[in-house]
Design an enzyme around this catalytic site. Structure first.
Site, PDB file in Angstrom:
ATOM      1  N   PRO A   1       0.786  -1.225   0.000  1.00  0.00           N
ATOM      2  CG  PRO A   1      -0.188  -1.156   2.103  1.00  0.00           C
ATOM      3  CD  PRO A   1       0.482  -2.084   1.147  1.00  0.00           C
TER       4      PRO A   1
ATOM      5  CG  HIS B   1      11.344  -2.398   4.188  1.00  0.00           C
ATOM      6  ND1 HIS B   1       9.971  -2.376   4.099  1.00  0.00           N
ATOM      7  CD2 HIS B   1      11.682  -3.577   4.757  1.00  0.00           C
ATOM      8  CE1 HIS B   1       9.495  -3.497   4.605  1.00  0.00           C
ATOM      9  NE2 HIS B   1      10.511  -4.247   5.014  1.00  0.00           N
TER      10      HIS B   1
ATOM     11  NE  ARG C   1      10.373   5.708   8.521  1.00  0.00           N
ATOM     12  CZ  ARG C   1       9.403   5.586   7.618  1.00  0.00           C
ATOM     13  NH1 ARG C   1       9.547   4.717   6.619  1.00  0.00           N
ATOM     14  NH2 ARG C   1       8.321   6.336   7.694  1.00  0.00           N
TER      15      ARG C   1
ATOM     16  CE1 TYR D   1       8.963   4.901   2.714  1.00  0.00           C
ATOM     17  CE2 TYR D   1       7.424   6.731   2.998  1.00  0.00           C
ATOM     18  CZ  TYR D   1       7.953   5.528   3.422  1.00  0.00           C
ATOM     19  OH  TYR D   1       7.479   4.934   4.569  1.00  0.00           O
TER      20      TYR D   1
ATOM     21  NE  ARG E   1       4.035   6.295   1.662  1.00  0.00           N
ATOM     22  CZ  ARG E   1       4.352   5.079   2.013  1.00  0.00           C
ATOM     23  NH1 ARG E   1       4.841   4.242   1.121  1.00  0.00           N
ATOM     24  NH2 ARG E   1       4.191   4.678   3.235  1.00  0.00           N
TER      25      ARG E   1
ATOM     26  CB  ALA F   1       1.593  -0.029   6.149  1.00  0.00           C
TER      27      ALA F   1
HETATM   28  C1  DQA Z   1       8.353   0.918   3.591  1.00  0.00           C
HETATM   29  C2  DQA Z   1       8.504   1.111   5.102  1.00  0.00           C
HETATM   30  C3  DQA Z   1       7.184   0.849   5.806  1.00  0.00           C
HETATM   31  O1  DQA Z   1       7.346   1.018   7.211  1.00  0.00           O
HETATM   32  C4  DQA Z   1       6.126   1.817   5.329  1.00  0.00           C
HETATM   33  O2  DQA Z   1       4.883   1.542   5.936  1.00  0.00           O
HETATM   34  C5  DQA Z   1       6.011   1.843   3.843  1.00  0.00           C
HETATM   35  C6  DQA Z   1       7.226   1.767   3.029  1.00  0.00           C
HETATM   36  C7  DQA Z   1       9.650   1.290   2.820  1.00  0.00           C
HETATM   37  O3  DQA Z   1       9.726   0.928   1.653  1.00  0.00           O
HETATM   38  O4  DQA Z   1      10.525   1.945   3.372  1.00  0.00           O
HETATM   39  O5  DQA Z   1       4.930   2.033   3.306  1.00  0.00           O
HETATM   40  O6  DQA Z   1       8.088  -0.445   3.335  1.00  0.00           O
END
Ligand code: DQA
Length: 147
Positions: A9, A99, A106, A22, A17, A76
């Site tokens: 998601p 990730h 974090r 990111y 975002r 998530a």
């Molecule tokens: C994520 C890290 C997750 O904690 C977050 O909810 C995301 C993206 C990442 O790619 O860093 O949606 O997976």
């Protein structure tokens, strides 16, 4: 060799975002990078993104007998989904977790990864390059397993 990349998601909103976390590149740029990687390496790669947990479970199940490896960023759902963990374990397809951000530095709620418990490796905090590294790790792993 056939590799499936699954994104969870809100990853469709990359670029928009939280760009400080990111990055400023969008989801289409990520898909382009993955397609170029696949072309360079001569592998088949399919890409799936969903904001819905059950759809991700369905996609993992559909990969059984079809895909050799899975690269997954459950977003998530990483931190909540026993269903995705169970699906990865059920199909037993070698999977690598990705990730974009460094989840280890974090919030406390991001410190647990259920999906990661079914993965052979995790790349975190490398931005989009983590996906390329994950694909290449799987390629090497699968080639070594074949021989
Ligand atoms: C994520 C890290 C997750 O904690 C977050 O909810 C995301 C993206 C990442 O790619 O860093 O949606 O997976």
């Amino acid at each position: 060799m056939r590799i499936l990349v699954i994104n969870g998601p809100n990853l469709n909103l990359l670029g928009l975002r939280e760009p400080d976390i990111y990055g400023s590149q969008d989801y289409a740029a990520l898909c382009g990078l993955l397609r170029r990687t696949a072309q360079q390496d001569g592998i088949e790669l399919s890409i799936f993104q969903s904001n819905h947990e059950g759809d991700i479970v369905d996609e993992i199940q559909k990969a059984y007998g079809v895909c050799d490896g899975i690269v997954i960023n459950p977003a998530a759902y990483t931190h909540t989904s026993v269903a995705i963990l169970d699906a990865l374990k059920a199909v037993a397809i070698p999977a690598v977790e990705v990730h974009i951000s460094d989840v280890s530095s974090r919030e406390p709620f991001r410190q647990i990864s259920y999906a990661g418990m079914a993965c052979i490796k995790t790349y975190a905090g490398l931005g989009f390059d983590g996906y390329v590294q994950a694909v290449r790790y799987l390629e090497k792993y699968l080639n070594e397993k074949k021989n």
